[in-house]
Motif scaffolding. Structure first.
Motif, PDB file in Angstrom:
ATOM      1  N   GLY A  50       0.820  -1.216   0.000  1.00  0.00           N
ATOM      2  CA  GLY A  50       0.000   0.000   0.000  1.00  0.00           C
ATOM      3  C   GLY A  50       0.847   1.257   0.000  1.00  0.00           C
ATOM      4  N   TRP A  51       1.910   1.254   0.813  1.00  0.00           N
ATOM      5  CA  TRP A  51       2.805   2.410   0.851  1.00  0.00           C
ATOM      6  C   TRP A  51       3.547   2.559  -0.473  1.00  0.00           C
ATOM      7  CZ3 TRP A  51       2.448   6.481   3.456  1.00  0.00           C
ATOM      8  CH2 TRP A  51       2.005   6.489   4.781  1.00  0.00           C
ATOM      9  N   LYS A  52       3.987   1.459  -1.025  1.00  0.00           N
ATOM     10  CA  LYS A  52       4.684   1.498  -2.305  1.00  0.00           C
ATOM     11  C   LYS A  52       3.792   2.119  -3.382  1.00  0.00           C
ATOM     12  CE  LYS A  52       6.901  -1.606  -5.659  1.00  0.00           C
ATOM     13  NZ  LYS A  52       7.341  -2.994  -5.925  1.00  0.00           N
ATOM     14  N   HIS A 111       1.794   6.787  -6.703  1.00  0.00           N
ATOM     15  CA  HIS A 111       0.551   7.370  -7.227  1.00  0.00           C
ATOM     16  C   HIS A 111      -0.015   8.316  -6.162  1.00  0.00           C
ATOM     17  CE1 HIS A 111       1.103   3.359  -9.058  1.00  0.00           C
ATOM     18  NE2 HIS A 111       0.639   3.915 -10.166  1.00  0.00           N
ATOM     19  N   LYS A 112       0.716   9.393  -5.912  1.00  0.00           N
ATOM     20  CA  LYS A 112       0.379  10.268  -4.782  1.00  0.00           C
ATOM     21  C   LYS A 112      -1.001  10.896  -4.904  1.00  0.00           C
ATOM     22  CE  LYS A 112       5.119  11.450  -3.473  1.00  0.00           C
ATOM     23  NZ  LYS A 112       6.119  12.539  -3.362  1.00  0.00           N
ATOM     24  N   SER A 113      -1.376  11.355  -6.098  1.00  0.00           N
ATOM     25  CA  SER A 113      -2.677  12.005  -6.258  1.00  0.00           C
ATOM     26  C   SER A 113      -3.811  11.033  -5.955  1.00  0.00           C
ATOM     27  CB  SER A 113      -2.818  12.557  -7.684  1.00  0.00           C
ATOM     28  OG  SER A 113      -4.065  13.211  -7.830  1.00  0.00           O
ATOM     29  N   GLU A 114      -3.692   9.821  -6.456  1.00  0.00           N
ATOM     30  CA  GLU A 114      -4.720   8.806  -6.180  1.00  0.00           C
ATOM     31  C   GLU A 114      -4.740   8.459  -4.696  1.00  0.00           C
ATOM     32  OE1 GLU A 114      -6.002   4.235  -7.439  1.00  0.00           O
ATOM     33  OE2 GLU A 114      -4.290   5.206  -8.438  1.00  0.00           O
ATOM     34  N   ALA A 115      -3.562   8.387  -4.091  1.00  0.00           N
ATOM     35  CA  ALA A 115      -3.486   8.091  -2.658  1.00  0.00           C
ATOM     36  C   ALA A 115      -4.189   9.172  -1.848  1.00  0.00           C
ATOM     37  CB  ALA A 115      -2.027   7.964  -2.225  1.00  0.00           C
ATOM     38  N   ILE A 116      -4.006  10.423  -2.242  1.00  0.00           N
ATOM     39  CA  ILE A 116      -4.684  11.514  -1.532  1.00  0.00           C
ATOM     40  C   ILE A 116      -6.190  11.427  -1.742  1.00  0.00           C
ATOM     41  CG2 ILE A 116      -4.945  14.022  -1.356  1.00  0.00           C
ATOM     42  CD1 ILE A 116      -2.397  12.901  -0.080  1.00  0.00           C
TER      43      ILE A 116
END
Length: 335
Positions: free
Chosen positions: A241-243, A248-253
């Motif tokens: 999940g962290w990887k 994919h920072k935008s999707e993670a946010i």
């Protein structure tokens, strides 16, 4: 037109597929993870692992429970109320073990201390030596020992400063009530920048040889002994999940915002950017995210004993289990 035999085979196949699907759904083991705080990007890896189905793929049905100001993760995990938890750094693990809580750390998210110590340049503070005679605020939850160690590296005694408990906000620091304060790089430091307080002198523990890790992934001795495969599956999916979140920072946010719709997106984005640097810092970041550094644990224990925060050494091999991380597939933990 299909023959009776073909029709029977199709029906039989459908029954097998239905049974297999039902069995897979039934076999999902229910576990929980308790966060250190309310939903925010600090825990993006967990929310991403759940949203993207990484936990499910490992056979786990994970409930993510938020933390808060009156919640102690170590106590809840030690009692079995939660299966896993996001604890503090090695300090928190050592304190918990000393109190008799049967906890085991199986991974360490942040490979560098998230704490920095800040002073406004208008205060005239340029070096640690300039803190002598000044009022400095910090959290008395382990951060004070990081400060003590930094001071010791420069032959400065804590008694040469006035060290006071830190407020819930950075307002007293901004208004000059304290000449220096503690900030986490992913939260309070970001807040200062957002409020235009950018003319700062920043002291990082690593610059003074003070090593640390933070945001431990913990479980109980009882659960680890009874369900080692599930512990390894949880750690593997969390690191996956962290990887994914870092790539994919935008999707993670987006995923974090779904869990915390009232949060400020810009702040969460800045938080994740800072976390990325801490998660991948140093030699452990290059070897794979989430690795426990036993040298760091030993160094921190020595520090706590020096300052009499620990009465006696804790068995580090019981407090930290590196075998779980070792068994995580390389693809799940390598960037």
């Amino acid at each position: 037109m299909r023959s009776p035999l073909v029709r029977r085979l199709i029906v039989a196949s459908a029954v097998v597929l239905s049974f297999t699907s039902a069995t897979a759904a039934f076999s999902q083991e229910k576990v929980s993870v308790r966060l250190r705080w309310l939903p925010q990007a600090q825990f993006a890896g967990y929310y991403v692992a759940k949203a993207k189905g990484f936990y499910q793929d490992k056979g786990l049905d994970v409930t993510i429970n938020p933390g808060g100001p009156n919640i102690t993760v170590e106590t809840l995990v030690g009692s079995g109320a939660d299966t896993f938890g996001v604890g503090g750094g090695p300090e928190a693990m050592l304190f918990a073990r000393e109190k008799g809580l049967p906890l085991v750390c199986i991974g360490m998210t942040l490979q560098q201390s998230p704490h920095v110590f800040v002073a406004q340049k208008k205060s005239g503070i340029k070096t640690l030596a300039d803190l002598r005679g000044k009022k400095v605020s910090t959290w008395f939850t382990g951060a004070q020992y990081t400060l003590y160690a930094m001071l010791a590296s420069q032959d400065i005694k804590p008694s040469e400063l006035t060290i006071v408990p830190q407020a819930a906000t950075m307002t007293p620091f901004i208004e000059g009530e304290f000449q220096a304060a503690t900030a986490t790089r992913y939260n309070e430091f970001v807040t200062l920048q957002e409020q235009g307080v950018t003319d700062l002198t920043v002291f990082k523990p690593a610059d003074f040889g003070v090593v640390a890790q933070a945001d431990s992934i913990i479980t109980s001795e009882k659960f680890l002994q009874a369900h080692p495969d599930q512990a390894q599956a949880f750690l593997a999916a969390t690191l996956q999940g962290w990887k994914y979140a870092l790539a994919h920072k935008s999707e993670a946010i987006d995923i974090v915002m779904a869990a915390a719709p009232s949060a400020n997106r810009a702040h969460q984005t800045a938080m994740l950017d800072q976390l990325a640097t801490l998660i991948t810092a140093g030699k452990n970041g290059s070897q794979g995210i989430g690795r426990i550094d036993m040298d760091v644990a030993n160094s921190i224990q020595a520090r706590l004993i020096k300052y009499q925060a620990l009465k006696a050494p804790v068995d580090l091999n019981k407090a930290f289990d590196t075998k779980v991380w070792d068994q995580v597939p390389s693809a799940d933990k390598s960037l």
